[in-house]
Write a protein that holds these residues in place. Structure first.
Motif, short mmCIF file in Angstrom:
data_model
loop_
_atom_site.label_atom_id
_atom_site.label_comp_id
_atom_site.label_asym_id
_atom_site.label_seq_id
_atom_site.Cartn_x
_atom_site.Cartn_y
_atom_site.Cartn_z
N LYS A 13 0.83 -1.21 0.00
CA LYS A 13 0.00 0.00 0.00
C LYS A 13 0.86 1.26 0.00
CE LYS A 13 -4.15 -1.82 2.17
NZ LYS A 13 -5.03 -1.81 3.33
N HIS A 43 -8.55 1.47 -10.96
CA HIS A 43 -9.63 1.89 -10.08
C HIS A 43 -10.66 0.75 -10.02
CE1 HIS A 43 -7.87 5.87 -10.53
NE2 HIS A 43 -7.97 5.72 -11.84
N GLY A 46 -14.37 -1.61 -4.06
CA GLY A 46 -14.10 -2.55 -2.96
C GLY A 46 -15.26 -3.53 -2.80
N LYS A 51 -16.45 1.10 -1.80
CA LYS A 51 -15.74 2.34 -2.09
C LYS A 51 -14.79 2.16 -3.27
CE LYS A 51 -15.78 3.94 2.70
NZ LYS A 51 -14.97 4.21 3.89
N ARG A 53 -11.41 2.18 -5.04
CA ARG A 53 -10.04 1.91 -4.61
C ARG A 53 -9.10 2.13 -5.79
NH1 ARG A 53 -10.60 2.05 0.73
NH2 ARG A 53 -12.08 0.52 1.51
N THR A 55 -5.08 1.59 -7.16
CA THR A 55 -3.81 0.90 -6.98
C THR A 55 -2.92 1.19 -8.18
OG1 THR A 55 -4.98 -0.92 -5.88
CG2 THR A 55 -2.74 -1.36 -6.62
N TRP A 82 -6.73 -5.82 -4.85
CA TRP A 82 -7.29 -5.26 -6.09
C TRP A 82 -7.80 -6.37 -7.01
CZ3 TRP A 82 -5.20 -6.83 -10.66
CH2 TRP A 82 -3.86 -7.23 -10.68
N ASN A 85 -11.10 -7.59 -5.70
CA ASN A 85 -12.12 -6.59 -6.00
C ASN A 85 -12.60 -6.69 -7.45
OD1 ASN A 85 -12.07 -5.55 -3.41
ND2 ASN A 85 -10.70 -3.86 -3.92
#
Length: 148
Positions: A13, A43, A46, A51, A53, A55, A82, A85
């Motif tokens: 992260k 993008h 989640g 939401k 997210r 990365t 990710w 998700n």
């Protein structure tokens, strides 16, 4: 989750956040690519939080609005968040060189991965080491334009 897993997650992260901060602070002039691989902002939504997210990743294989991402997590035995998700919600956005594309992500088939893997390793040899480091079959993700 044990302490080593928490440290790996924190490291991933932190690296992603720093990369994104440098990219934004320099208007994309620094770290917009690593070797032949464009840096991309993935993008996702989640799967638990709902939401958005973001990365930072690289796309070792890319073409006209088609990007291949590697869910390697540095050879960790767990899938990156990710990836989990986008499996739950495959409609993703990818920001590349300042442009955001609406794409659909899917895990490559075994045959597709076999075909893509030599190109992936040619772009970054480390992916081969990551695959050998883990017993997990590292997913290769293909992102393509959403159907109209």
């Amino acid at each position: 989750m044990g302490m080593p897993n928490r440290l790996v997650d924190l490291q991933m992260k932190t690296m992603s956040a720093l990369h994104l901060a440098v990219l934004r602070a320099t208007g994309g002039r620094v770290l917009s690519s690593i070797g032949s691989m464009p840096a991309v902002e993935l993008h996702t939504i989640g799967r638990s939080s709902g939401k958005r997210r973001t990365t930072m990743l690289t796309a070792p294989v890319h073409g006209h609005q088609r990007f291949v991402l590697i869910a390697s997590k540095g050879g960790d035995d767990r899938h990156p968040q990710w990836y989990l998700n986008l499996v739950a919600n495959p409609d993703v956005e990818l920001t590349v060189h300042g442009s955001t594309l609406k794409l659909r992500a899917r895990t490559a088939t075994t045959e597709e991965k076999a075909e893509l893997w030599p190109q992936i390793v040619a772009a970054y040899r480390g992916y081969d080491g990551y695959q050998q480091k883990t017993s997990r079959d590292i997913p290769v993700v293909i992102c393509e334009p959403r159907s109209r």
